[in-house]
Design an enzyme around this catalytic site. Structure first.
Site, PDB file in Angstrom:
ATOM      1  N   ASP B 143       0.849  -1.173   0.000  1.00 39.75           N
ATOM      2  CA  ASP B 143       0.000   0.000   0.000  1.00 39.75           C
ATOM      3  C   ASP B 143       0.897   1.239   0.000  1.00 39.75           C
ATOM      4  OD1 ASP B 143      -2.428   1.223  -0.125  1.00 39.75           O
ATOM      5  OD2 ASP B 143      -2.717   1.277   2.038  1.00 39.75           O
ATOM      6  N   TYR B 145       1.365   5.700  -0.762  1.00 40.75           N
ATOM      7  CA  TYR B 145       1.077   6.980  -0.104  1.00 40.75           C
ATOM      8  C   TYR B 145       1.237   8.034  -1.189  1.00 40.75           C
ATOM      9  CZ  TYR B 145       1.760   9.734   4.338  1.00 40.75           C
ATOM     10  OH  TYR B 145       1.663  10.550   5.431  1.00 40.75           O
ATOM     11  N   HIS B 150      -2.717  14.202   0.593  1.00 40.67           N
ATOM     12  CA  HIS B 150      -2.967  13.364   1.766  1.00 40.67           C
ATOM     13  C   HIS B 150      -1.769  13.394   2.707  1.00 40.67           C
ATOM     14  CE1 HIS B 150      -4.275   9.941   4.177  1.00 40.67           C
ATOM     15  NE2 HIS B 150      -3.171   9.279   3.878  1.00 40.67           N
ATOM     16  N   ARG B 159       2.565  14.804  12.697  1.00 36.81           N
ATOM     17  CA  ARG B 159       3.863  15.455  12.939  1.00 36.81           C
ATOM     18  C   ARG B 159       3.753  16.921  12.548  1.00 36.81           C
ATOM     19  NH1 ARG B 159       4.424  10.969  10.207  1.00 36.81           N
ATOM     20  NH2 ARG B 159       4.296  12.187   8.300  1.00 36.81           N
ATOM     21  N   GLU B 215     -10.220   4.863   3.846  1.00 39.37           N
ATOM     22  CA  GLU B 215      -9.317   5.596   2.953  1.00 39.37           C
ATOM     23  C   GLU B 215      -9.699   5.228   1.523  1.00 39.37           C
ATOM     24  OE1 GLU B 215      -5.192   4.777   3.975  1.00 39.37           O
ATOM     25  OE2 GLU B 215      -5.211   6.390   5.470  1.00 39.37           O
ATOM     26  N   GLU B 217      -8.976   4.618  -2.058  1.00 40.81           N
ATOM     27  CA  GLU B 217      -7.788   4.308  -2.846  1.00 40.81           C
ATOM     28  C   GLU B 217      -8.172   3.585  -4.138  1.00 40.81           C
ATOM     29  OE1 GLU B 217      -4.542   2.421  -0.867  1.00 40.81           O
ATOM     30  OE2 GLU B 217      -4.913   3.435   1.051  1.00 40.81           O
ATOM     31  N   ASP B 249      -8.926   1.210   2.340  1.00 38.09           N
ATOM     32  CA  ASP B 249      -7.895   0.809   3.305  1.00 38.09           C
ATOM     33  C   ASP B 249      -8.356   1.232   4.701  1.00 38.09           C
ATOM     34  OD1 ASP B 249      -5.492   0.225   4.570  1.00 38.09           O
ATOM     35  OD2 ASP B 249      -4.587   2.135   4.017  1.00 38.09           O
ATOM     36  N   ARG B 253      -7.347   5.076  13.474  1.00 39.29           N
ATOM     37  CA  ARG B 253      -6.394   6.180  13.662  1.00 39.29           C
ATOM     38  C   ARG B 253      -5.791   6.219  15.053  1.00 39.29           C
ATOM     39  NH1 ARG B 253      -5.220   6.877   8.526  1.00 39.29           N
ATOM     40  NH2 ARG B 253      -7.029   7.537   7.291  1.00 39.29           N
ATOM     41  N   GLN B 256      -3.231   3.554  15.227  1.00 38.04           N
ATOM     42  CA  GLN B 256      -2.103   3.964  14.377  1.00 38.04           C
ATOM     43  C   GLN B 256      -1.177   4.951  15.084  1.00 38.04           C
ATOM     44  OE1 GLN B 256      -3.451   5.383  10.567  1.00 38.04           O
ATOM     45  NE2 GLN B 256      -1.394   5.650   9.731  1.00 38.04           N
ATOM     46  N   TYR B 260       2.679   3.300  15.384  1.00 38.00           N
ATOM     47  CA  TYR B 260       3.316   3.342  14.058  1.00 38.00           C
ATOM     48  C   TYR B 260       4.809   3.657  14.050  1.00 38.00           C
ATOM     49  CZ  TYR B 260       3.931   8.343  13.129  1.00 38.00           C
ATOM     50  OH  TYR B 260       4.375   9.639  13.128  1.00 38.00           O
ATOM     51  N   LYS B 269      -4.177  -1.184  10.465  1.00 36.90           N
ATOM     52  CA  LYS B 269      -4.623  -1.441   9.094  1.00 36.90           C
ATOM     53  C   LYS B 269      -5.017  -2.899   8.881  1.00 36.90           C
ATOM     54  CE  LYS B 269      -3.024   2.622   7.362  1.00 36.90           C
ATOM     55  NZ  LYS B 269      -3.786   3.552   6.514  1.00 36.90           N
ATOM     56  N   THR B 273      -9.164  -4.872   4.740  1.00 40.72           N
ATOM     57  CA  THR B 273      -9.050  -4.036   3.550  1.00 40.72           C
ATOM     58  C   THR B 273     -10.146  -4.499   2.605  1.00 40.72           C
ATOM     59  OG1 THR B 273      -6.649  -3.905   3.820  1.00 40.72           O
ATOM     60  CG2 THR B 273      -7.531  -3.298   1.662  1.00 40.72           C
ATOM     61  N   THR B 375      -4.312   6.837  -0.079  1.00 41.31           N
ATOM     62  CA  THR B 375      -5.498   7.705  -0.041  1.00 41.31           C
ATOM     63  C   THR B 375      -5.394   8.792  -1.094  1.00 41.31           C
ATOM     64  OG1 THR B 375      -5.481   7.326   2.315  1.00 41.31           O
ATOM     65  CG2 THR B 375      -6.936   9.062   1.516  1.00 41.31           C
ATOM     66  N   GLU B 389      -8.579  13.477   7.430  1.00 39.19           N
ATOM     67  CA  GLU B 389      -8.305  14.741   6.753  1.00 39.19           C
ATOM     68  C   GLU B 389      -9.538  15.628   6.710  1.00 39.19           C
ATOM     69  OE1 GLU B 389      -6.153  14.545   2.820  1.00 39.19           O
ATOM     70  OE2 GLU B 389      -6.302  12.434   3.322  1.00 39.19           O
TER      71      GLU B 389
END
Lengths: 444, 444
Positions: B143, B145, B150, B159, B215, B217, B249, B253, B256, B260, B269, B273, B375, B389
Site C-alpha cells: 500500500d 502513499y 494526503h 507530525r 481511505e 484508494e 484501506d 487512527r 495507528q 506506528y 490497518k 481491507t 489515499t 483529513e
C-alpha cells in the site's frame, strides 16, 4: 512447571537410526528421535514431486513411502497424509492433539527395537541427497522487534536522541513483511539496488546497496488460525503455533535509513527473507520451556498480553548462532567462523504475546503464516545479532581469523545460521541450518 | 498521444444488452461494452462453485457457460478458460496480447448485431442475483502513499512540525499490507479493538477503536510478474498491471498513532481491507490515459522512476467518490450521501512508478498481487479522501443532510465507494461499488 511431556520426550529414547543418537553423551546430529521436525523435500537434481518428510539423524523419512507401506496406525494416517504433502499447511491446520498423535506414532516407528524397522528403513533417504522447498505455502508474514537489546542498539544508530520509543514496552512493535521473496536455505540472495542518500548528499542516488546485513531471528509457523474479527486469547496462543524455524531477515541498511519514515521498512527488507527447511514443532521443544519475565521496574503487560502460565513457561531456551564464510575462506577450505551467539530467552516479547497482539484487533491468522521474532540480540557483545549492531553501523568492522574485515556483507560471503536447545537431563534439539550466499547485483 | 485504441474502445459501439447502452447520451450502467471488467461470482445464496465472469450492463456473462456453448474462437479459448476460473490469477499472468484478444472476442459476442446473440443471452445472469468472491488469490499487498495532498494533511496531524518528510518527493513511500484480511465489497467490517493512548494518558489501554476511518484508494492488480532479483523497467511497468479496482484501506487512527513508530502501521490497518469485485482492465481505461507531471520546482524523478511516455500517458483520469449512509439514514430510506470526490490524476506518484519502485530492489511481483495507491486526496476540501483529513482529526465533524455528525465512523454506518472515468467523446467507464458496513466490536 506445567509441562506437557510425554514418552516422545524421554531423554533415554534411542533410535535404530544410529546417526540420530548421541555418542558418549554428545549429540551427533540436530535430529534425534526427540526432535522429528517436518520439512518438504525431493531428491536433489531431480524433477520429482515435492513431498513432506521428517528428519531423523542423517536421514529424511519419506512419509509418502511410509504411508504406502502401511506402516502407520489408521488413526494417524490422515495427519500423515497431510505431513506428506508438498506444502504442510493442512498438517499445520490440524488440532494439536492430532499432530501429537502423529508425533507419537513416528517416534514408535523409529525407536530402537521397533518391529517394522526394516520396512521403515526403506523409506529413509540421506539428507545429503535431498533438496528442500519452503515447508508451507506462506500466505502472510509479520516481522517483530522483540529484542529490546536490538531496539536499543539499532535505535541509537537511527535516532541517537530517541533510541527506544515509548510504545516499545507496551506492545510488540512489528511490520508486515513481503511474502513473495521468502526463500528456503540454499537459495542465494542477490545484492539489491535501491535509493541511497548520505546525510550530507543533496539528493539520493539509485545504486547497489553498500550496507547489506543479515538479522538472526526465529520464525514461527502458525498452526490453527482464527476467524477474522475474533482475537486469540493469550491463554490459547501457544496452541496456535505449529513450530519454529531459523529466519534471516535480510536488510539493506542504507535503503532502510532513507525509506523508512513514516511508514516503516519496505524495500530494505522485501528483496529476500531466508528460512531453514525444517520446522521444529513446539511439541519437540516442550522440555526447553522456561519462564518469561519483565525486567524489574518495567511496566506489567496489559491484561490481554499476559497470562499466569507465562511466568513459568512463557519462553523457550533456544540458542541461535550466525557463522560467516567469505569466498576467500571458502577457497582456502576454512570453516565458517562464529560471529554471533544469542538466546531467544533474551527477547522482551514472548511468542504467545506476538500471537495475542497480532490478533488483538481481529486480524485472522492462517495455517502456515510466518511470524518473525525480530533480531534476537542479547546484552553481550557476541550476542549482537546483526552486523549493524555488531559493527556500530560499519564503524568497527569485525576481523575474521584470516585477517579479512567486514563492516557489512561482501559479495561472495556465505552466512550460515544454526540454532539448538541444550541442557542437562534433556536431549539436544537442533534446527539444522539456514545458509545463503550473497551474489553481486544483477547487471541490466 | 501514443494511444493503443482499437475497435473495442469505439465510442459508437452499442451492445444488444440494452442496459449496457447510454440513454440519450447518459450512461445507464457502469458496464458498457467498452468496459468488460472481470470478476468472480456465483448465484447468491447458493453453494455453487465460484467462477469468473465479465460484467455487461445489468448482467454478468458466465464465461464457463460461454465456453461450454462453444461461442468463442479457438484462439481465445485458453484465455477464456482462465477468465472463467474461480480465481483470475492465471488470466492475469497471460501476456497482454492474449488478454487483449479475449477482450476483442468478448466485445464481438456482445456487440449489437452479433450473430450468436440468442445463445450468448442464455449465458447472462442478472448482477442483482449474484454474489462475489475476491477476483484473485492475492499473495502480496503493498500500500502506497501517492497523494501529496494526503501526505501533507495527515502529516500535519501526526507530525505538526514535519508533515512531509524529505524522502517523499524522491520515492513512493509505502508499506507492506496484510493479505489475510482483504475482503470483497459486501463483507462487513468489525470495529477493531487495540492499544490506544491519549497524549496526556500515563499508560495505554486496550479497548474498541474510537477513530475508525476509511481511505479512498485505487487498487492495482498485477498481471505478469517478474523473477526475484530482476527489476521491472519503468518503460514496461504498465504492461505488468492487469487492471484496477476500488480499494478501501480501513484505518484505526487511534491504534495507528500509538503503534506506528518506528516500523510503520500494522494493526491499525490489518483488521480489514475492502476491494470492489470488478477489475477494470487497463485496456478498458486506454481512452482515459492522460499526461503525468510534477509540480513546477519539484525534483525530477531519478532515471529509474521516469520514462518519456509518462508525460503523455503516465496517468489515468479516474474519479473516486465516497458516500456515507448511517443506520438512521438507512432506516429512513435516505440515500447514501456524497462525502468525498477526488481524482487519481492528483496523485504525486504514477502507477508505473509504483511498479518500478517496488521491483527496483529485485522484489518479485506475482500475478494477482494487489498494490494500493494510498489515499487519493486532492487539493480541494471535498477531495479529502478520508475522515481524518476531512474532519481534521475529528475536530470539525461533517454534518449529514439529516443533521447527524461524524468525526469518525459509527457502528452501523455504511461506506460506499464508487469510481468512474468520463469525458467528451468517450464512453463512461464505471467501477461498480465497494460497500462495507461497520459492525460493533465483538464481545468476548
Amino acid at each position: 512447571m506445567q509441562q506437557r511431556l510425554d514418552k516422545t520426550h524421554d531423554a533415554h529414547l534411542r533410535s535404530w537410526v544410529e546417526s540420530a543418537n548421541p555418542v558418549a553423551g554428545v549429540a551427533a546430529s540436530d535430529f534425534p528421535i526427540q526432535n522429528l521436525p517436518h520439512g518438504v523435500f525431493r531428491r536433489a537434481g531431480t524433477q520429482e514431486a515435492w513431498r513432506g518428510g521428517v528428519a531423523i539423524g542423517d536421514y529424511v523419512m519419506d512419509l509418502a513411502a511410509v504411508l504406502a507401506a502401511g506402516l502407520l496406525p489408521a488413526m494417524v494416517e490422515d495427519a500423515a497424509r497431510k505431513a506428506a504433502a508438498a506444502t504442510l499447511n493442512d498438517l499445520m491446520a490440524l488440532p494439536a492433539p492430532q499432530r501429537r498423535a502423529l508425533r507419537a506414532a513416528l517416534s514408535d516407528l523409529l525407536v530402537e527395537g521397533a518391529v517394522q524397522r526394516e520396512r521403515t528403513a526403506r523409506c529413509l533417504l540421506l539428507l545429503a541427497d535431498v533438496e528442500h522447498a519452503l515447508p508451507a505455502r506462506i500466505e502472510n508474514f509479520s516481522d517483530y522487534y522483540s529484542s529490546i537489546h536490538h531496539a536499543i542498539n539499532v535505535g541509537a544508530l537511527f535516532r541517537p536522541d530517541n533510541p527506544v520509543l515509548p510504545n516499545y514496552r507496551w506492545l510488540p512493535v512489528g511490520y508486515t513483511g513481503r511474502v513473495s521473496s521468502i526463500r528456503v536455505s540454499g537459495v542465494d540472495v542477490t545484492r539489491p539496488k535501491g535509493q541511497l542518500k548520505a546525510p550530507d548528499a543533496p539528493t539520493p542516488t539509485y545504486e547497489p546497496c553498500k550496507r547489506l546485513d543479515y538479522e538472526v531471528e526465529l520464525g514461527m509457523l502458525i498452526g490453527t488460525g482464527n476467524a477474522l474479527g475474533t482475537p486469540i486469547d493469550i491463554r490459547e496462543a501457544d496452541e496456535h503455533v505449529f513450530g519454529v524455524c531459523l529466519l534471516n531477515d535480510w536488510s539493506a541498511r542504507d535503503i532502510q535509513t532513507w525509506e523508512y519514515q513514516p511508514l516503516g521498512p519496505m524495500l530494505s527488507k522485501s528483496f529476500m527473507t531466508s528460512i531453514s527447511p525444517w520446522v521444529v514443532t513446539l511439541d519437540a521443544l516442550e522440555p526447553y520451556r522456561t519462564g518469561f519475565a519483565r525486567p524489574d521496574g518495567d511496566p506489567a503487560p496489559l491484561p490481554h498480553l499476559w497470562c499466569e502460565t507465562m511466568s513459568e513457561r512463557g519462553s523457550i531456551d533456544i540458542r541461535l548462532q550466525m557463522y560467516l564464510q567469505t569466498s576467500r575462506m571458502r577457497e582456502a577450505g576454512e570453516a565458517p567462523h562464529l560471529i554471533s551467539d544469542s538466546r531467544f530467552t533474551d527477547a522482551y516479547w514472548a511468542m504467545a504475546q506476538l500471537v495475542a497482539h497480532q490478533t488483538s484487533n481481529g486480524t485472522n491468522l492462517c495455517p502456515g503464516d510466518l511470524m518473525g521474532s525480530g533480531t534476537l540480540s542479547g546484552p553481550e557483545p557476541l550476542s549482537r545479532a546483526c552486523l549493524l549492531e555488531m559493527t556500530q553501523g560499519g564503524k568497527n568492522p569485525i576481523t575474521l581469523p584470516n585477517g579479512e574485515q567486514r563492516g557489512f556483507l561482501a559479495d561472495g560471503d556465505t552466512v550460515l545460521m544454526r540454532g539448538y536447545c541444550q541442557k542437562e537431563g534433556a536431549v539436544r534439539i537442533g534446527f539444522g541450518e539456514c545458509r545463503t550466499t550473497v551474489l553481486p547485483v544483477m547487471q541490466p
